[in-house]
Design a protein around this motif. Structure first.
Motif, mmCIF file in Angstrom:
data_model
loop_
_atom_site.group_PDB
_atom_site.id
_atom_site.type_symbol
_atom_site.label_atom_id
_atom_site.label_comp_id
_atom_site.label_asym_id
_atom_site.label_seq_id
_atom_site.Cartn_x
_atom_site.Cartn_y
_atom_site.Cartn_z
ATOM 1 N N LYS A 47 25.857 -57.140 23.896
ATOM 2 C CA LYS A 47 27.178 -57.388 24.452
ATOM 3 C C LYS A 47 27.750 -56.015 24.763
ATOM 4 O O LYS A 47 27.227 -55.001 24.294
ATOM 5 N N SER A 62 24.457 -58.133 19.958
ATOM 6 C CA SER A 62 25.358 -59.287 20.015
ATOM 7 C C SER A 62 25.576 -59.959 18.664
ATOM 8 O O SER A 62 26.576 -60.655 18.484
ATOM 9 N N ASN A 63 24.677 -59.738 17.697
ATOM 10 C CA ASN A 63 24.857 -60.380 16.396
ATOM 11 C C ASN A 63 25.620 -59.503 15.395
ATOM 12 O O ASN A 63 25.801 -59.896 14.254
ATOM 13 N N TRP A 64 26.100 -58.340 15.820
ATOM 14 C CA TRP A 64 26.897 -57.487 14.935
ATOM 15 C C TRP A 64 28.333 -57.993 14.915
ATOM 16 O O TRP A 64 28.834 -58.535 15.897
ATOM 17 N N THR A 65 29.013 -57.799 13.786
ATOM 18 C CA THR A 65 30.361 -58.314 13.582
ATOM 19 C C THR A 65 31.407 -57.241 13.848
ATOM 20 O O THR A 65 31.325 -56.140 13.292
ATOM 21 N N SER A 80 26.476 -54.226 10.991
ATOM 22 C CA SER A 80 25.190 -54.906 11.092
ATOM 23 C C SER A 80 25.204 -56.172 10.242
ATOM 24 O O SER A 80 25.700 -56.158 9.113
ATOM 25 N N PRO A 81 24.626 -57.251 10.730
ATOM 26 C CA PRO A 81 24.566 -58.481 9.920
ATOM 27 C C PRO A 81 23.607 -58.345 8.738
ATOM 28 O O PRO A 81 23.740 -59.045 7.745
ATOM 29 N N GLN A 82 22.635 -57.424 8.815
ATOM 30 C CA GLN A 82 21.681 -57.236 7.727
ATOM 31 C C GLN A 82 22.231 -56.363 6.607
ATOM 32 O O GLN A 82 21.811 -56.494 5.466
#
Length: 176
Positions: A47, A62-65, A80-82
């Protein structure tokens, strides 16, 4: 604490390392990261963050918050989502007029050592200490300073180095 500067062969980047055992380990990790070829930007869903106040933009996975943006809308941070200790952030600020700055010696001047894909020259600094590794890009245009930074735990920095470098290359500022 002494620092040693090292320029990576994949572009002119500045490295600062503490003169300690962890600094030597950090140097080996970063040099390995400079030659790693396993990063594939096309395999990541991206994104683009666009800043309405200062007009800069950069891609992010795109999956980062996103963290809550400050009320003054000077930038944003993504986690990072991880691992919530891994973050990327971009921001900008107006520079004070030189006459207001009282201690010119405290203002470090580093010659540009990096160029974005947009063709804008800036300073890219990578720092790794015992706890944190970071990559910080600074671009200056008129009276505005633009910044982008990626940070992680120092032991994980090698895993994020290529991602951070790619995003720094893609950072865009408004055309003058």
């Amino acid at each position: 604490m002494a620092t040693a500067n090292k320029i990576c062969s994949l572009g002119r980047r500045i490295y600062r390392f503490a003169a300690s055992v962890s600094g030597v380990i950090g140097l080996l990790i970063i040099l390995w990261g400079c030659t790693a070829n396993d990063f594939n930007a096309g395999a990541i869903a991206w994104k683009t963050y666009s800043n309405s106040r200062y007009g800069f933009e950069f891609p992010y996975p795109s999956n980062w918050t996103a963290l809550a943006a400050p009320a003054n809308d000077d930038g944003i941070a993504f986690l990072s989502p991880q691992d919530n200790s891994v973050e990327i952030r971009g921001w900008a600020s107006q520079q004070l007029a030189n006459s207001i700055v009282t201690n010119q010696e405290s203002v470090k001047k580093i010659k540009p050592n990096f160029q974005t894909a947009q063709g804008v020259s800036g300073v890219l600094v990578v720092e790794v200490d015992q706890r944190v590794g970071s990559m910080t890009l600074t671009l200056t245009q008129s009276q505005v300073k633009y910044y982008w930074q990626g940070r992680s735990k120092s032991q994980d920095f090698q895993d994020y180095y290529r991602l951070f470098y790619y995003i720094a290359q893609q950072y865009r500022i408004p055309k003058p």
